[in-house]
Design an enzyme around this catalytic site. Sequence first.
Site, PDB file in Angstrom:
ATOM      1  N   GLY A  45      -9.224  40.862 -41.002  1.00  0.00           N
ATOM      2  CA  GLY A  45     -10.301  40.077 -40.408  1.00  0.00           C
ATOM      3  C   GLY A  45     -10.043  38.607 -40.678  1.00  0.00           C
ATOM      4  O   GLY A  45      -9.328  38.260 -41.626  1.00  0.00           O
ATOM      5  N   GLN A  50     -12.388  29.911 -41.891  1.00  0.00           N
ATOM      6  CA  GLN A  50     -11.128  30.034 -42.622  1.00  0.00           C
ATOM      7  C   GLN A  50      -9.990  29.263 -41.956  1.00  0.00           C
ATOM      8  O   GLN A  50      -8.940  29.077 -42.559  1.00  0.00           O
ATOM      9  CB  GLN A  50     -10.731  31.498 -42.772  1.00  0.00           C
ATOM     10  CG  GLN A  50     -11.673  32.287 -43.658  1.00  0.00           C
ATOM     11  CD  GLN A  50     -11.211  33.706 -43.777  1.00  0.00           C
ATOM     12  OE1 GLN A  50     -11.514  34.535 -42.924  1.00  0.00           O
ATOM     13  NE2 GLN A  50     -10.471  33.992 -44.838  1.00  0.00           N
ATOM     14  N   CYS A 106      -9.507  38.272 -50.002  1.00  0.00           N
ATOM     15  CA  CYS A 106      -9.790  37.292 -48.955  1.00  0.00           C
ATOM     16  C   CYS A 106      -8.590  36.370 -48.797  1.00  0.00           C
ATOM     17  O   CYS A 106      -8.027  35.906 -49.791  1.00  0.00           O
ATOM     18  CB  CYS A 106     -11.034  36.491 -49.332  1.00  0.00           C
ATOM     19  SG  CYS A 106     -11.504  35.239 -48.129  1.00  0.00           S
ATOM     20  N   LEU A 107      -8.218  36.106 -47.554  1.00  0.00           N
ATOM     21  CA  LEU A 107      -7.070  35.220 -47.307  1.00  0.00           C
ATOM     22  C   LEU A 107      -7.312  33.813 -47.851  1.00  0.00           C
ATOM     23  O   LEU A 107      -6.365  33.115 -48.211  1.00  0.00           O
ATOM     24  CB  LEU A 107      -6.767  35.159 -45.809  1.00  0.00           C
ATOM     25  CG  LEU A 107      -6.325  36.481 -45.176  1.00  0.00           C
ATOM     26  CD1 LEU A 107      -6.216  36.338 -43.659  1.00  0.00           C
ATOM     27  CD2 LEU A 107      -5.020  36.959 -45.764  1.00  0.00           C
ATOM     28  N   HIS A 148     -17.986  41.231 -44.554  1.00  0.00           N
ATOM     29  CA  HIS A 148     -17.163  40.225 -45.246  1.00  0.00           C
ATOM     30  C   HIS A 148     -16.933  39.018 -44.336  1.00  0.00           C
ATOM     31  O   HIS A 148     -17.126  37.867 -44.753  1.00  0.00           O
ATOM     32  CB  HIS A 148     -15.832  40.860 -45.667  1.00  0.00           C
ATOM     33  CG  HIS A 148     -14.893  39.918 -46.343  1.00  0.00           C
ATOM     34  ND1 HIS A 148     -14.627  39.976 -47.696  1.00  0.00           N
ATOM     35  CD2 HIS A 148     -14.145  38.892 -45.859  1.00  0.00           C
ATOM     36  CE1 HIS A 148     -13.759  39.007 -48.002  1.00  0.00           C
ATOM     37  NE2 HIS A 148     -13.439  38.350 -46.902  1.00  0.00           N
ATOM     38  N   GLU A 149     -16.532  39.270 -43.094  1.00  0.00           N
ATOM     39  CA  GLU A 149     -16.279  38.163 -42.157  1.00  0.00           C
ATOM     40  C   GLU A 149     -17.575  37.459 -41.779  1.00  0.00           C
ATOM     41  O   GLU A 149     -17.614  36.234 -41.643  1.00  0.00           O
ATOM     42  CB  GLU A 149     -15.545  38.658 -40.911  1.00  0.00           C
ATOM     43  CG  GLU A 149     -14.176  39.258 -41.174  1.00  0.00           C
ATOM     44  CD  GLU A 149     -13.260  38.407 -42.040  1.00  0.00           C
ATOM     45  OE1 GLU A 149     -13.298  37.164 -41.938  1.00  0.00           O
ATOM     46  OE2 GLU A 149     -12.492  38.975 -42.834  1.00  0.00           O
ATOM     47  N   HIS A 152     -18.558  34.807 -44.120  1.00  0.00           N
ATOM     48  CA  HIS A 152     -17.857  33.523 -43.913  1.00  0.00           C
ATOM     49  C   HIS A 152     -18.631  32.600 -42.972  1.00  0.00           C
ATOM     50  O   HIS A 152     -18.667  31.397 -43.188  1.00  0.00           O
ATOM     51  CB  HIS A 152     -16.446  33.750 -43.347  1.00  0.00           C
ATOM     52  CG  HIS A 152     -15.424  34.082 -44.379  1.00  0.00           C
ATOM     53  ND1 HIS A 152     -15.102  33.244 -45.416  1.00  0.00           N
ATOM     54  CD2 HIS A 152     -14.645  35.181 -44.527  1.00  0.00           C
ATOM     55  CE1 HIS A 152     -14.167  33.794 -46.167  1.00  0.00           C
ATOM     56  NE2 HIS A 152     -13.867  34.976 -45.643  1.00  0.00           N
TER      57      HIS A 152
END
Length: 192
Positions: A45, A50, A106-107, A148-149, A152
């Site tokens: 995702g 991000q 997480c990226l 999760h996304e 953000h």
Amino acid sequence: MILPIVAYGAPVLRKVAQDITADYPDLQKLIADMWETMYASNGVGLAAPQINRDIRLFVVDSAQIFENQEDDEKGQYADEPGIKKVFINAHITALEGKEWPYNEGCLSIPKIREDVMRPEKVTLTYLDEQLKPHTETFTGITARVIQHEYDHIEGKLFIDYLKPLRKKLLQGKLNDISKGKVRVDYKMTFSK
């Protein structure tokens, strides 16, 4: 085009993102770039904050999780085989079911993974990449990736769910990430 991922510490990761309209410039290119960036970073995702955009847009491909499962893990989750979707202007309308733990990463916060409790079901309204409206309920791993996304675009990070002591123990690593003292195999930008 592969875009750099914003690292922990960047202000954009803490902003509540804005809805967009049909005339948002180069939206289809941005979506294509987000898919390319997500796959190049081995993510499942990716949310617009991000990649340094404070807009309500994220992409999810939970199908990858199921494709990469071991045989003994197959059939554990009701949402198998997963989804690949674009979410524009998403807004959660319901969170339901028992909360369950899952080890998340997480990226934007590389090399840190922690167990996070989330509800098993999420219902949200959103627009797809053709700007068609949907109201849909997701379960299992897919619901988790979406939550999760979604966090953000609400200015939240998975580490916000950790107990204060655990977060304090991670503070050194978080500081290193924000200062660019971490090696990753994808493009990142650091706020320093």
